[in-house]
Design an enzyme around this catalytic site. Structure first.
Site, PDB file in Angstrom:
ATOM      1  CE1 TYR A  37     -54.451 -29.310 -14.152  1.00 28.97           C
ATOM      2  CE2 TYR A  37     -53.413 -31.031 -15.456  1.00 28.97           C
ATOM      3  CZ  TYR A  37     -53.350 -30.074 -14.459  1.00 28.97           C
ATOM      4  OH  TYR A  37     -52.161 -29.878 -13.782  1.00 28.97           O
ATOM      5  CB  SER A  50     -49.489 -29.838 -16.421  1.00 23.61           C
ATOM      6  OG  SER A  50     -49.576 -31.241 -16.410  1.00 23.61           O
TER       7      SER A  50
HETATM    8  N1  LIG Z   1     -49.486 -32.403  -8.667  1.00 18.22           N
HETATM    9  C1  LIG Z   1     -49.157 -32.653  -9.904  1.00 18.22           C
HETATM   10  O1  LIG Z   1     -48.845 -33.808 -10.299  1.00 18.22           O
HETATM   11  C2  LIG Z   1     -49.103 -31.533 -10.909  1.00 18.22           C
HETATM   12  C3  LIG Z   1     -48.566 -31.822 -12.174  1.00 18.22           C
HETATM   13  C4  LIG Z   1     -48.496 -30.802 -13.121  1.00 18.22           C
HETATM   14  C5  LIG Z   1     -48.933 -29.537 -12.797  1.00 18.22           C
HETATM   15  N2  LIG Z   1     -49.471 -29.275 -11.566  1.00 18.22           N
HETATM   16  C6  LIG Z   1     -49.930 -27.913 -11.287  1.00 18.22           C
HETATM   17  O2  LIG Z   1     -49.328 -27.430 -10.121  1.00 18.22           O
HETATM   18  C7  LIG Z   1     -50.173 -26.441  -9.521  1.00 18.22           C
HETATM   19  C8  LIG Z   1     -50.322 -26.729  -8.023  1.00 18.22           C
HETATM   20  O3  LIG Z   1     -51.011 -27.956  -7.869  1.00 18.22           O
HETATM   21  P1  LIG Z   1     -50.740 -28.976  -6.660  1.00 18.22           P
HETATM   22  O4  LIG Z   1     -50.452 -30.285  -7.266  1.00 18.22           O
HETATM   23  O5  LIG Z   1     -49.791 -28.404  -5.698  1.00 18.22           O
HETATM   24  O6  LIG Z   1     -52.235 -29.068  -6.077  1.00 18.22           O
HETATM   25  P2  LIG Z   1     -52.922 -28.546  -4.735  1.00 18.22           P
HETATM   26  O7  LIG Z   1     -52.186 -29.016  -3.537  1.00 18.22           O
HETATM   27  O8  LIG Z   1     -54.344 -28.911  -4.896  1.00 18.22           O
HETATM   28  O9  LIG Z   1     -52.742 -26.943  -4.789  1.00 18.22           O
HETATM   29  C9  LIG Z   1     -53.578 -26.121  -5.544  1.00 18.22           C
HETATM   30  C10 LIG Z   1     -53.391 -24.680  -5.087  1.00 18.22           C
HETATM   31  O10 LIG Z   1     -54.247 -23.864  -5.914  1.00 18.22           O
HETATM   32  C11 LIG Z   1     -55.045 -23.044  -5.094  1.00 18.22           C
HETATM   33  N3  LIG Z   1     -56.354 -22.789  -5.708  1.00 18.22           N
HETATM   34  C12 LIG Z   1     -57.235 -23.681  -6.222  1.00 18.22           C
HETATM   35  N4  LIG Z   1     -58.349 -23.041  -6.634  1.00 18.22           N
HETATM   36  C13 LIG Z   1     -58.165 -21.724  -6.361  1.00 18.22           C
HETATM   37  C14 LIG Z   1     -58.969 -20.567  -6.532  1.00 18.22           C
HETATM   38  N5  LIG Z   1     -60.193 -20.612  -7.068  1.00 18.22           N
HETATM   39  N6  LIG Z   1     -58.452 -19.372  -6.141  1.00 18.22           N
HETATM   40  C15 LIG Z   1     -57.235 -19.299  -5.592  1.00 18.22           C
HETATM   41  N7  LIG Z   1     -56.422 -20.350  -5.395  1.00 18.22           N
HETATM   42  C16 LIG Z   1     -56.897 -21.555  -5.773  1.00 18.22           C
HETATM   43  C17 LIG Z   1     -55.207 -23.825  -3.787  1.00 18.22           C
HETATM   44  O11 LIG Z   1     -55.472 -22.903  -2.740  1.00 18.22           O
HETATM   45  P3  LIG Z   1     -56.889 -22.781  -1.968  1.00 18.22           P
HETATM   46  O12 LIG Z   1     -57.628 -24.073  -2.152  1.00 18.22           O
HETATM   47  O13 LIG Z   1     -56.524 -22.474  -0.557  1.00 18.22           O
HETATM   48  O14 LIG Z   1     -57.547 -21.610  -2.630  1.00 18.22           O
HETATM   49  C18 LIG Z   1     -53.827 -24.459  -3.650  1.00 18.22           C
HETATM   50  O15 LIG Z   1     -52.959 -23.572  -2.994  1.00 18.22           O
HETATM   51  C19 LIG Z   1     -51.501 -26.479 -10.289  1.00 18.22           C
HETATM   52  O16 LIG Z   1     -51.553 -25.417 -11.219  1.00 18.22           O
HETATM   53  C20 LIG Z   1     -51.428 -27.808 -11.023  1.00 18.22           C
HETATM   54  O17 LIG Z   1     -52.185 -27.793 -12.209  1.00 18.22           O
HETATM   55  C21 LIG Z   1     -49.566 -30.244 -10.613  1.00 18.22           C
END
Ligand SMILES: NC(=O)c1ccc[n+]([C@@H]2O[C@H](COP(=O)([O-])OP(=O)(O)OC[C@H]3O[C@@H](n4cnc5c(N)ncnc54)[C@H](OP(=O)(O)O)[C@@H]3O)[C@@H](O)[C@H]2O)c1
Length: 240
Positions: A146, A133
């Site tokens: 985070y 990120s």
């Molecule tokens: N959205 C943004 O603006 C943004 C920006 C920078 C980086 N990111 C990064 O992108 C990645 C995906 O995030 P997203 O924005 O797509 O959010 P999201 O929709 O909340 O997706 C998070 C994913 O992580 C999985 N997860 C969470 N806890 C887990 C656990 N204990 N074991 C296994 N899987 C787990 C969830 O699956 P389950 O809940 O089904 O387990 C889900 O598939 C993250 O690493 C986040 O830090 C996001």
């Protein structure tokens, strides 16, 4: 060339969109997550070339077992996308909340990254992709664990990239650095800008994977923000 790609955390947001994008590009997908009903509907939607496994990345030994089972189902894994992540943006300090972010984003991530590196080394090839990120470039008061967890990810992957460079095996390591992306993680969050939808993010991530880039900003303009964050003096940042 079509590949076998495991995506850790493919039940929503970036991971799900990436599973669909990479599948559309002809690859075989191994999707994991805790919400099995979401894995099942992804399987229904994609039909062929999709395998799934329940995985909680904080169950460290079980996560490795599940990865091995997924590998058997897929008849091998060429690339792994370490996408599972959580955040805890809040003013109130929560010891338990901080530890959970660290368990998922640091320990859960490193467990699978290190295991995958050894697995890829044994098979002489592989590609590790970590979803970091832009928050990794500064310690943010609203979510110190985070931003720190993502800084850990950057340095850890950089180290493995150098290790891979000195190895005989053909291993690549890519760090993906998204800005804001519309997802469950950012739902209802205020003050966001340059927000990408998950499809756009997935297209750009898939392109970066194809090119085996070392680092890729998602979307590309976030490189500018990263550059600005790196040059802000600490005393200015502390007052912001
Ligand atoms: N959205 C943004 O603006 C943004 C920006 C920078 C980086 N990111 C990064 O992108 C990645 C995906 O995030 P997203 O924005 O797509 O959010 P999201 O929709 O909340 O997706 C998070 C994913 O992580 C999985 N997860 C969470 N806890 C887990 C656990 N204990 N074991 C296994 N899987 C787990 C969830 O699956 P389950 O809940 O089904 O387990 C889900 O598939 C993250 O690493 C986040 O830090 C996001």
């Amino acid at each position: 060339m079509s590949k076998k790609i495991a995506i850790i955390g493919a039940t929503s947001g970036i991971g799900k969109a990436l599973a669909e994008e990479l599948h559309a590009r002809g690859h075989t997908i191994g999707a994991t997550g805790r919400r099995v009903e979401r894995l099942e509907s992804l399987k229904q939607k994609l039909g062929t070339r999709i395998h799934t496994a329940y995985m909680d990345v904080t169950e460290f030994d079980d996560a490795i077992d599940q990865l091995e089972l997924l590998k058997q189902q897929m008849n091998g894994i060429d690339s792994i996308v370490l996408n599972a992540g959580v955040s805890n943006f809040q003013k109130r300090v929560s010891h338990e909340g901080d530890m959970h972010v660290i368990d998922v984003n640091v320990r859960g991530f490193a467990n699978l990254a290190a295991y995958s590196y050894s697995m890829f080394h044994r098979q002489d090839h592989g590609h590790i992709i970590g979803i970091s990120s832009v928050a990794s470039f500064f310690g943010w008061g609203l979510s110190a664990p985070y931003s720190a967890s993502k800084a850990f990810m950057n340095t850890y992957l950089q180290g493995y990239r150098q290790k891979a460079n000195h190895s005989d095996a053909d291993i690549s390591v890519t760090t993906i650095i998204p800005g804001f992306v519309e997802s469950e993680m950012t739902e209802g969050k205020r003050g966001m800008f340059w927000i990408a939808d998950t499809d756009k993010a997935a297209t750009q991530i898939a392109d970066a994977i194809k090119k085996k880039k070392h680092r890729a900003y998602i979307t590309k303009r976030w490189r500018l923000v990263a550059w600005l964050l790196k040059i802000i003096p600490h005393w200015v940042w502390n007052r912001m």
